[in-house]
Scaffold this motif. Structure first.
Motif, mmCIF file in Angstrom:
data_model
loop_
_atom_site.group_PDB
_atom_site.id
_atom_site.type_symbol
_atom_site.label_atom_id
_atom_site.label_comp_id
_atom_site.label_asym_id
_atom_site.label_seq_id
_atom_site.Cartn_x
_atom_site.Cartn_y
_atom_site.Cartn_z
ATOM 1 N N TYR A 252 33.671 34.130 37.623
ATOM 2 C CA TYR A 252 34.771 33.237 37.276
ATOM 3 C C TYR A 252 34.712 31.957 38.101
ATOM 4 O O TYR A 252 34.912 30.855 37.581
ATOM 5 N N HIS A 291 36.713 41.225 33.225
ATOM 6 C CA HIS A 291 35.579 41.800 32.488
ATOM 7 C C HIS A 291 35.523 41.444 30.996
ATOM 8 O O HIS A 291 34.433 41.288 30.447
ATOM 9 N N CYS A 294 33.647 38.121 31.069
ATOM 10 C CA CYS A 294 32.549 37.970 32.026
ATOM 11 C C CYS A 294 31.173 38.031 31.352
ATOM 12 O O CYS A 294 30.876 38.982 30.625
ATOM 13 N N GLU A 297 29.115 41.316 32.605
ATOM 14 C CA GLU A 297 29.877 42.568 32.552
ATOM 15 C C GLU A 297 28.955 43.795 32.559
ATOM 16 O O GLU A 297 27.927 43.826 31.876
ATOM 17 N N CYS A 319 33.933 41.804 43.139
ATOM 18 C CA CYS A 319 33.015 41.900 41.990
ATOM 19 C C CYS A 319 32.043 43.045 42.211
ATOM 20 O O CYS A 319 31.512 43.219 43.311
#
Length: 322
Positions: A252, A291, A294, A297, A319
């Protein structure tokens, strides 16, 4: 800046109830601040950055006890603000101040500047009469205003001048810690620079500690010693400013910094485009909040919530990649 921790939060939560029906039964909660742990050292500036609606402002107001936390603790100079009684909290209030985002709405339009800036001094019994006028004038001069500004009303000032008045009011009781809630977002770029430089000068002069809330990463890069990245009510990464701009760990944070415009038209930016939308704070995703959007992921991301852990010295990330 020194190693003394002036403020610390411990599993801080702020949930707003959603009520419905004639009996106003609580149906659900908006999880605006969800299990946040941060610390701020004396004399430093901790920047909080993230998208609109991620809980930055709520975090600042909960720390100051303007909103009572749902759960968790806020320690300020050794005292747990969330547990002490109103009398003890009132004694600590002068040490904790805030500068609001909108300088126009934060000033009483019916009061002259002398009364606006002098009000904290009167309420706390610090000064009155000629001494009050002298102290107000000193505060105005400190933020770059003059005696002629004392007897005007807020609507007679520009946005930058109004924010200077807000800063003068925050300084009135000689605070140790100030929450700066997007203090430059409503101002022109040239005025933003003036206010940021003023805040840095005041910090050096009075030994102030700041929590600087913003969504503007170029601003936070200029003023902060460390930065905490917030996403959907949670802190996902914390690092010294130079380290964070040099190397971002959380996907992020990488996406957020990739969105900063590059001034050189010959350099093509490598922007990371995220899929989907920011999750609901009422029904957040299971596991890691990020997630569903992401690009990196993994299967466990949807099941297990990652903890904020130290990856390298002073650099923390929540993370599963690390």
């Amino acid at each position: 800046m020194n190693d003394e921790i002036i403020l610390k939060t411990d599993h801080l939560k702020e949930y707003f109830p959603i009520k419905s029906g004639i009996f106003s039964k609580v149906k659900d909660y908006v999880r605006a601040v969800d299990d946040v742990d941060i610390y701020i050292q004396k004399g430093e500036t901790l920047g909080i950055a993230g998208e609109s609606g991620c809980g930055k402002t709520t975090l600042g107001r909960t720390i100051l006890q303007l909103i009572k936390p749902t759960d968790g603790k806020v320690f300020f100079m050794g005292s747990d603000l969330s547990k002490i009684n109103k009398k003890k909290l009132r004694k600590l209030r002068p040490h904790l101040q805030i500068v609001f985002q909108d300088p126009a709405s934060s000033l009483n339009p019916r009061m002259i500047i002398k009364k606006i800036v002098g009000e904290p001094l009167v309420i706390n019994g610090v000064a009155k009469g000629a001494d009050l006028e002298k102290k107000v004038l000193e505060l105005l001069k400190t933020v770059g205003l003059t005696e002629q500004h004392m007897y005007r009303y807020p609507h007679e000032f520009s946005g930058g001048q109004r924010q200077r008045i807000g800063i003068a009011r925050a300084l009135a009781l000689n605070p140790d810690f100030i929450v700066l809630d997007e203090p430059t977002s409503a101002l022109d770029v040239s005025v933003q620079a003036q206010i940021l430089n003023l805040l840095k000068d005041l910090q050096k002069r009075f030994g102030l500690t700041y929590l600087f809330i913003t969504h503007d990463l170029s601003v936070i890069n200029h003023i902060s010693d460390r930065i905490a990245i917030m996403y959907a009510g949670k802190i996902v990464e914390v690092a010294p400013t130079k380290d964070l701009f040099k190397k971002q760990l959380h996907p992020y944070t990488q996406a957020l910094l990739s969105a900063i415009p590059i001034a050189d038209p010959n350099i093509k930016s490598k922007r990371t485009h995220l899929r989907g939308e920011v999750p609901s704070l009422i029904h957040p995703p299971s596991g890691c909040n990020f997630h569903p959007r992401c690009p990196k992921e993994m299967p466990k991301c949807s099941k297990i919530e990652p903890e904020l852990k130290e990856s390298s010295k002073g650099h923390f990330v929540a993370c599963h990649l690390y």
